[in-house]
Scaffold this motif. Structure first.
Motif, short mmCIF file in Angstrom:
data_model
loop_
_atom_site.label_atom_id
_atom_site.label_comp_id
_atom_site.label_asym_id
_atom_site.label_seq_id
_atom_site.Cartn_x
_atom_site.Cartn_y
_atom_site.Cartn_z
N ALA A 114 24.98 33.88 40.09
CA ALA A 114 26.29 34.53 39.67
C ALA A 114 27.38 34.17 40.68
CB ALA A 114 26.19 36.04 39.41
N ASP A 115 27.24 34.17 41.76
CA ASP A 115 28.18 33.67 43.02
C ASP A 115 28.49 32.11 42.83
OD1 ASP A 115 28.29 36.36 43.88
OD2 ASP A 115 26.66 35.76 45.37
N SER A 118 30.71 31.75 39.92
CA SER A 118 32.17 31.90 40.31
C SER A 118 32.83 31.05 41.08
CB SER A 118 31.98 33.45 41.03
OG SER A 118 31.55 34.67 39.92
N LYS A 119 32.08 30.43 42.02
CA LYS A 119 32.69 29.68 42.71
C LYS A 119 32.90 28.19 42.02
CE LYS A 119 31.58 27.04 46.90
NZ LYS A 119 30.60 26.55 48.20
N LYS A 121 33.52 27.93 38.80
CA LYS A 121 34.74 28.19 37.99
C LYS A 121 36.11 28.08 38.55
CE LYS A 121 34.20 31.34 34.84
NZ LYS A 121 34.13 32.53 34.04
N ALA A 122 36.14 28.60 39.64
CA ALA A 122 37.36 28.60 40.71
C ALA A 122 37.87 27.14 41.01
CB ALA A 122 37.12 29.49 41.98
N ALA A 132 41.40 30.82 34.37
CA ALA A 132 39.92 31.23 34.54
C ALA A 132 39.46 31.80 33.28
CB ALA A 132 39.83 32.13 35.84
N ASP A 137 31.12 30.62 30.55
CA ASP A 137 30.01 30.17 30.94
C ASP A 137 28.82 31.28 30.37
OD1 ASP A 137 28.82 32.47 33.35
OD2 ASP A 137 30.83 32.30 33.12
#
Length: 382
Positions: A114-115, A118-119, A121-122, A132, A137
């Motif tokens: 999950a982390d 997120s990274k 997508k950023a 965003a 995903d």
């Protein structure tokens, strides 16, 4: 009178193509192709889709604030973002979904936490300028693909059992074995193409594999039905061997097999080249590709493999073996009679002076039996 052209003779079933007589050549070619396919399975393996291998899927809109993104731009951006989140991760080719303003690009990557998602997508928001909330995903577990595989194998086994039972009841066990061998060859060669070329295996591919089984069986049954008709009561005569009668059946159904294959491949080709190639529908590509390859091999195997396998099996049957020997012995005796007649005739005699002997030579491959009337026999009444 001019001899009919090849197309006319094909439609009439009189093309005289010796297919069954060259069965050793077809078996050699089939064996070589199967070995190549198995070698590819071992060395290259298969390119498994995300449903089977597991992973993370990213969906990015094709239009951003009036700017249209290209597949290449999205592929490079997602690959960069994924590798920054996990240096050991990788991505697959981009697929376009939809058209116009609703179009988007889907990129599949290795499984990410999950982390890491997120990274990634950023990073995409920064590089592509996409909001965003517009980047979606999804996580897919490999366990789901495993269940699909288990169900597909179960369905395949049930299908093959029912097919063999039907063919044994409808024809005989040798025809069932020949048909099953043709189906297996079709599957192995189709899978070999996927392995060699690196086509991605998805659930749509598995569905396509199960679909081509029925198509391949249909063409084989058509040929075997004609073989059964031509060989019914064959041991009561002495004009044709079983292989020659089988070859006649193949010639008589050859054009039907080719026409059926062409008619089936045309819509599948449209599905593949137009739906997937021009419109960019990735799901259609997965389904259309396996159907196109599998149906093509199905037509070839039903003509050049199934009937020769049946002929080879039947030639081992004692009754058929004795019949074949009797036919060949009769031809040899008649050939000797003709040769002795040539030696004893006058030097100035012509071929028309020698009485014709029906059946003195083997029938041409695919030739139909000659019709004789009793009035044409020596001493018969006209």
């Amino acid at each position: 009178m001019a001899r009919p052209g090849l197309a006319t003779r094909l439609y009439a079933g009189e093309a005289n193509i010796n297919i069954v007589g060259r069965r050793k050549m077809w078996f050699t070619i089939a064996t070589a192709l199967v070995l190549i396919a198995i070698g590819s399975f071992v060395i290259r393996g298969f390119e498994l889709g995300i449903e089977f291998a597991g992973g993370t899927s990213f969906s990015v809109p094709a239009s951003v604030e009036g700017k249209t993104l290209t597949q290449d731009e999205v592929a490079k951006a997602v690959d960069k973002a994924v590798r920054e989140a996990d240096p050991e991760a990788s991505t697959t080719a981009v697929q376009q979904v939809g058209e116009g303003a609703d179009a988007s690009f889907t990129v599949r990557a290795s499984a990410l936490s999950a982390d890491e998602v997120s990274k990634a997508k950023a990073t995409l928001v920064t590089d592509l300028g996409v909001e965003a909330k517009k980047i979606s995903d999804s996580q897919v577990s490999a366990a789901w693909g495993g269940k699909v595989t288990q169900q597909a194998i179960l369905g395949l086994i049930i299908f093959l059992v029912l097919v063999v039972a039907y063919l044994i009841v409808r024809f005989e066990w040798r025809m069932a074995v020949a048909a099953l061998a043709s189906l297996v060859l079709d599957l192995v060669l189709t899978a070999g193409v996927y392995s060699l070329v690196g086509f991605e295996v998805t659930p749509s591919t598995v569905i396509g594999f199960l679909t081509i089984l029925g198509y391949s069986l249909y063409d084989v049954v058509v040929v075997f039905d004609k073989v059964q008709e031509n060989t019914r009561g064959i041991t009561a005569g002495s004009t044709r061997t079983y292989a020659e009668a089988t070859n006649l059946a193949v010639n008589q159904t050859l054009m039907r097999s080719l026409n059926t294959g062409l008619v089936a491949l045309l819509p599948v080709g449209g599905l593949l080249f137009i739906g997937a190639g021009l419109l960019g529908a990735g799901t259609l590509k997965d389904l259309g590709l396996v159907l196109f390859v599998g149906m093509g091999f199905g037509v070839i195997s039903s003509i050049m493999f199934a009937a020769p396998v049946l002929s080879a099996l039947k030639d081992q049957e004692p009754k058929i073996k004795a019949h074949n020997a009797r036919v060949l012995a009769r031809r040899a005796n008649r050939s000797d009679d003709v040769a002795r007649g040539d030696q004893g005739r006058p030097a100035n005699a012509t071929d028309s002076d020698v009485p014709a002997m029906a059946g003195s030579t083997a029938p041409r491959p695919g030739a139909r039996p000659a019709n004789r009337r009793s009035g044409n026999r020596p001493g018969g009444k006209r």
